[in-house]
Design a protein around this motif. Structure first.
Motif, PDB file in Angstrom:
ATOM      1  N   LEU A  82       0.824  -1.207   0.000  1.00  0.00           N
ATOM      2  CA  LEU A  82       0.000   0.000   0.000  1.00  0.00           C
ATOM      3  C   LEU A  82       0.862   1.262   0.000  1.00  0.00           C
ATOM      4  CD1 LEU A  82      -2.892  -0.949   2.465  1.00  0.00           C
ATOM      5  CD2 LEU A  82      -3.059  -0.603  -0.003  1.00  0.00           C
ATOM      6  N   GLN A  83       2.005   1.192   0.704  1.00  0.00           N
ATOM      7  CA  GLN A  83       2.886   2.349   0.745  1.00  0.00           C
ATOM      8  C   GLN A  83       3.430   2.675  -0.651  1.00  0.00           C
ATOM      9  OE1 GLN A  83       6.138   1.892   3.452  1.00  0.00           O
ATOM     10  NE2 GLN A  83       6.932   3.954   3.134  1.00  0.00           N
ATOM     11  N   SER A  84       3.934   1.638  -1.338  1.00  0.00           N
ATOM     12  CA  SER A  84       4.460   1.875  -2.691  1.00  0.00           C
ATOM     13  C   SER A  84       3.336   2.235  -3.665  1.00  0.00           C
ATOM     14  CB  SER A  84       5.211   0.637  -3.178  1.00  0.00           C
ATOM     15  OG  SER A  84       4.341  -0.484  -3.231  1.00  0.00           O
ATOM     16  N   GLU A  85       2.192   1.590  -3.516  1.00  0.00           N
ATOM     17  CA  GLU A  85       1.083   1.870  -4.418  1.00  0.00           C
ATOM     18  C   GLU A  85       0.539   3.285  -4.215  1.00  0.00           C
ATOM     19  OE1 GLU A  85      -1.732   1.072  -7.435  1.00  0.00           O
ATOM     20  OE2 GLU A  85       0.128   0.043  -6.828  1.00  0.00           O
ATOM     21  N   SER A  86       0.454   3.720  -2.964  1.00  0.00           N
ATOM     22  CA  SER A  86      -0.038   5.073  -2.700  1.00  0.00           C
ATOM     23  C   SER A  86       0.914   6.127  -3.258  1.00  0.00           C
ATOM     24  CB  SER A  86      -0.228   5.269  -1.198  1.00  0.00           C
ATOM     25  OG  SER A  86       1.004   5.088  -0.512  1.00  0.00           O
ATOM     26  N   ILE A  87       2.243   5.887  -3.152  1.00  0.00           N
ATOM     27  CA  ILE A  87       3.208   6.833  -3.716  1.00  0.00           C
ATOM     28  C   ILE A  87       3.100   6.869  -5.238  1.00  0.00           C
ATOM     29  CG2 ILE A  87       5.668   7.286  -4.027  1.00  0.00           C
ATOM     30  CD1 ILE A  87       6.128   6.239  -1.210  1.00  0.00           C
ATOM     31  N   HIS A  88       2.956   5.671  -5.843  1.00  0.00           N
ATOM     32  CA  HIS A  88       2.839   5.613  -7.301  1.00  0.00           C
ATOM     33  C   HIS A  88       1.582   6.342  -7.767  1.00  0.00           C
ATOM     34  CE1 HIS A  88       1.767   3.693 -11.185  1.00  0.00           C
ATOM     35  NE2 HIS A  88       3.077   3.771 -11.400  1.00  0.00           N
ATOM     36  N   ARG A  89       0.471   6.156  -7.072  1.00  0.00           N
ATOM     37  CA  ARG A  89      -0.765   6.840  -7.470  1.00  0.00           C
ATOM     38  C   ARG A  89      -0.665   8.344  -7.222  1.00  0.00           C
ATOM     39  NH1 ARG A  89      -5.987   3.025  -5.920  1.00  0.00           N
ATOM     40  NH2 ARG A  89      -5.255   1.155  -7.006  1.00  0.00           N
ATOM     41  N   ALA A  90       0.043   8.713  -6.172  1.00  0.00           N
ATOM     42  CA  ALA A  90       0.233  10.140  -5.929  1.00  0.00           C
ATOM     43  C   ALA A  90       1.035  10.773  -7.057  1.00  0.00           C
ATOM     44  CB  ALA A  90       0.928  10.353  -4.591  1.00  0.00           C
ATOM     45  N   LEU A  91       2.069  10.068  -7.546  1.00  0.00           N
ATOM     46  CA  LEU A  91       2.842  10.591  -8.676  1.00  0.00           C
ATOM     47  C   LEU A  91       1.978  10.699  -9.931  1.00  0.00           C
ATOM     48  CD1 LEU A  91       6.188   8.621  -8.161  1.00  0.00           C
ATOM     49  CD2 LEU A  91       5.685  10.982  -7.516  1.00  0.00           C
ATOM     50  N   GLN A  92       1.106   9.699 -10.145  1.00  0.00           N
ATOM     51  CA  GLN A  92       0.213   9.768 -11.300  1.00  0.00           C
ATOM     52  C   GLN A  92      -0.753  10.955 -11.175  1.00  0.00           C
ATOM     53  OE1 GLN A  92       0.317   8.017 -14.004  1.00  0.00           O
ATOM     54  NE2 GLN A  92       1.761   6.386 -13.444  1.00  0.00           N
ATOM     55  N   GLU A  93      -1.235  11.195  -9.971  1.00  0.00           N
ATOM     56  CA  GLU A  93      -2.131  12.336  -9.763  1.00  0.00           C
ATOM     57  C   GLU A  93      -1.401  13.655  -9.989  1.00  0.00           C
ATOM     58  OE1 GLU A  93      -3.662  11.872  -5.881  1.00  0.00           O
ATOM     59  OE2 GLU A  93      -4.957  10.157  -6.388  1.00  0.00           O
ATOM     60  N   MET A  94      -0.145  13.730  -9.549  1.00  0.00           N
ATOM     61  CA  MET A  94       0.637  14.946  -9.788  1.00  0.00           C
ATOM     62  C   MET A  94       0.811  15.200 -11.283  1.00  0.00           C
ATOM     63  SD  MET A  94       3.519  14.367  -6.802  1.00  0.00           S
ATOM     64  CE  MET A  94       4.579  15.675  -7.429  1.00  0.00           C
ATOM     65  N   ILE A  95       1.089  14.146 -12.042  1.00  0.00           N
ATOM     66  CA  ILE A  95       1.237  14.301 -13.493  1.00  0.00           C
ATOM     67  C   ILE A  95      -0.075  14.759 -14.121  1.00  0.00           C
ATOM     68  CG2 ILE A  95       1.707  13.044 -15.633  1.00  0.00           C
ATOM     69  CD1 ILE A  95       3.645  11.278 -14.016  1.00  0.00           C
ATOM     70  N   GLN A  96      -1.183  14.189 -13.651  1.00  0.00           N
ATOM     71  CA  GLN A  96      -2.490  14.568 -14.196  1.00  0.00           C
ATOM     72  C   GLN A  96      -2.814  16.025 -13.863  1.00  0.00           C
ATOM     73  OE1 GLN A  96      -4.191  12.476 -16.119  1.00  0.00           O
ATOM     74  NE2 GLN A  96      -5.811  13.966 -16.502  1.00  0.00           N
ATOM     75  N   ASP A  97      -2.521  16.446 -12.632  1.00  0.00           N
ATOM     76  CA  ASP A  97      -2.751  17.849 -12.259  1.00  0.00           C
ATOM     77  C   ASP A  97      -1.893  18.793 -13.107  1.00  0.00           C
ATOM     78  OD1 ASP A  97      -4.514  16.944 -10.383  1.00  0.00           O
ATOM     79  OD2 ASP A  97      -3.101  17.067  -8.701  1.00  0.00           O
ATOM     80  N   HIS A  98      -0.654  18.379 -13.379  1.00  0.00           N
ATOM     81  CA  HIS A  98       0.222  19.201 -14.214  1.00  0.00           C
ATOM     82  C   HIS A  98      -0.349  19.351 -15.624  1.00  0.00           C
ATOM     83  CE1 HIS A  98       3.752  20.773 -16.208  1.00  0.00           C
ATOM     84  NE2 HIS A  98       3.753  19.722 -17.029  1.00  0.00           N
ATOM     85  N   ARG A  99      -0.916  18.290 -16.150  1.00  0.00           N
ATOM     86  CA  ARG A  99      -1.510  18.368 -17.482  1.00  0.00           C
ATOM     87  C   ARG A  99      -2.680  19.350 -17.488  1.00  0.00           C
ATOM     88  NH1 ARG A  99      -1.781  11.921 -19.129  1.00  0.00           N
ATOM     89  NH2 ARG A  99       0.460  11.606 -19.444  1.00  0.00           N
ATOM     90  N   VAL A 100      -3.479  19.328 -16.429  1.00  0.00           N
ATOM     91  CA  VAL A 100      -4.619  20.244 -16.355  1.00  0.00           C
ATOM     92  C   VAL A 100      -4.143  21.688 -16.269  1.00  0.00           C
ATOM     93  CG1 VAL A 100      -6.624  20.900 -14.974  1.00  0.00           C
ATOM     94  CG2 VAL A 100      -6.109  18.485 -15.343  1.00  0.00           C
ATOM     95  N   ARG A 101      -3.146  21.936 -15.401  1.00  0.00           N
ATOM     96  CA  ARG A 101      -2.613  23.296 -15.281  1.00  0.00           C
ATOM     97  C   ARG A 101      -1.992  23.750 -16.598  1.00  0.00           C
ATOM     98  NH1 ARG A 101      -0.479  21.192 -10.490  1.00  0.00           N
ATOM     99  NH2 ARG A 101       1.611  21.249 -11.420  1.00  0.00           N
ATOM    100  N   LYS A 102      -1.281  22.860 -17.270  1.00  0.00           N
ATOM    101  CA  LYS A 102      -0.641  23.199 -18.531  1.00  0.00           C
ATOM    102  C   LYS A 102      -1.665  23.551 -19.601  1.00  0.00           C
ATOM    103  CE  LYS A 102       2.705  21.293 -21.840  1.00  0.00           C
ATOM    104  NZ  LYS A 102       3.530  20.086 -22.176  1.00  0.00           N
ATOM    105  N   HIS A 103      -2.837  22.914 -19.496  1.00  0.00           N
ATOM    106  CA  HIS A 103      -3.879  23.193 -20.484  1.00  0.00           C
ATOM    107  C   HIS A 103      -4.529  24.550 -20.261  1.00  0.00           C
ATOM    108  CE1 HIS A 103      -7.079  22.358 -23.337  1.00  0.00           C
ATOM    109  NE2 HIS A 103      -7.967  22.692 -22.411  1.00  0.00           N
TER     110      HIS A 103
END
Length: 368
Positions: A82-103
């Motif tokens: 869960l620790q590794s999975e939560s970090i991985h999902r957090a990184l994916q969410e950060m990338i998704q937020d960056h795409r939204v801001r970039k748009h």
């Protein structure tokens, strides 16, 4: 399994109900009642002895310890995953937020490079993990498109970009996780949303303990609900058994008294229906008389009498004419078939004469 009445299995008679309740509490999954235990004292004794070796779920003490050890190992492995999975999902969410801001707005070049490097590293690592034969059960499984993990790792960004990304990653990840924690805190207690950041951090540090406390409270309520449900089931069974006994008693009472009361009841019903039938017949007769009185007034009766006389005289005249015609027919029948042919020819001539008279009449009418 019914035992002898004298076999109580060493139970004290005064504490028999208490022992039955303890046995039912020790084995809640068994569909048993106190009546079953009273009828089978040896079985009750067996369950009492088994209660020292098994728990409420039916597991022995040794098996329960092994199960707890396995659950602890599973819990630690699940926690690490869960620790590794939560970090991985957090990184994916950060990338998704960056795409939204970039748009929606312009993004600094350093930030854009950071997220592009992180996304590319995650994608390459995912592909390399898919191609790694050590992670599959079949060692001889053919590789995808003939690629190996080393081929994919060559697509990693430059070392300089990776080092910059690693330096910026802890701070960015911390900010993202802090934002998610504050969102979770606001969801858990909406009234804390307007508090200061320091106060939110203080409350967030105690949130895990509060969640554990709430979870225990929910589990305790579930246990109470389960106990009440079991108690309700037992009370329902007792209520149904009592109701069944009452219904059987009522049925026996009805059967015993029906034979003595049925004759009198039938006689009264017969008298009632006879009186009702007489009353209905009298009512029908009264309605018929009323209809006759409304239909046949004195004037209409005298008129009907005159009509009857006229009809009777006409009937007598028709009967006399009928007799004369029948006598003529009988005299004609004596003459045989030759007269029958003459009669038919005479009839046809009469029809032609009538037709010509009608045509002459019409012709003279139109000429005039």
């Amino acid at each position: 399994m019914t035992a002898e009445p004298g076999a109580t299995g060493g139970l004290v008679l005064g504490n028999e109900d208490k022992v039955h309740q303890q046995v039912l509490a020790s084995f809640p999954l068994c569909d048993l009642t106190e009546e079953d235990l009273r009828q089978n004292p040896q079985f009750c004794k067996l369950l009492t002895s088994l209660a020292h070796y098994v728990d409420k779920t039916g597991l022995t003490n040794s098996l329960k310890k092994e199960l707890e050890t396995a659950q602890q190992k599973l819990l630690s492995q699940r926690r690490a995953w869960l620790q590794s999975e939560s970090i991985h999902r957090a990184l994916q969410e950060m990338i998704q937020d960056h795409r939204v801001r970039k748009h929606h707005a312009a993004v600094p070049p350093d930030e854009n490079m950071f997220y592009e490097t992180m996304e590319k590293c995650l994608l390459v690592a995912k592909c390399a993990r898919k191609l790694d034969p050590s992670n599959t059960t079949k060692k001889d499984q053919p590789s995808i498109l003939g690629l190996t993990p080393q081929d994919v790792m060559e697509l990693m960004p430059s070392e300089n970009n990776i080092q910059k990304m690693k330096q910026m990653l802890p701070g960015a990840l911390e900010q993202h996780l802090k934002k998610k924690c504050f969102s979770l805190l606001s969801y858990y207690q909406p009234e804390w949303e307007n508090d200061s950041e320091s106060l939110k951090r203080c409350k967030l540090s105690h949130m895990s303990a509060q969640l554990v406390k709430d979870k225990k409270k929910v589990e305790a309520l579930k246990e109470i609900s389960r106990e009440k449900r079991v108690l309700l089931q037992r009370q329902t069974q007792l209520y149904l058994s009592e109701m069944t006994a009452c219904v059987q008693l009522l049925q026996s009472f009805i059967l015993e008294n029906r034979l003595t009361m049925q004759a009198d009841l039938d006689r009264k019903k017969l008298d009632y229906f006879e009186g009702k039938c007489v009353l209905v017949m009298q009512k029908i007769e009264a309605e018929m008389v009323a209809i006759k009185l409304e239909t046949y007034t004195p004037d209409s009766i005298s008129t009907h009498k005159e009509i009857r006389k006229t009809l009777e005289s006409e009937l007598r005249a028709c009967q006399v004419e009928k007799q004369s015609v029948e006598s003529e027919l009988s005299s004609f029948e004596i003459l045989g078939k030759e007269f029958e042919a003459l009669a038919e020819e005479y009839g046809k001539l009469r029809e032609e004469i009538e037709m010509k008279k009608w045509a002459l009449k019409e012709f003279t009418k139109y000429n005039s």
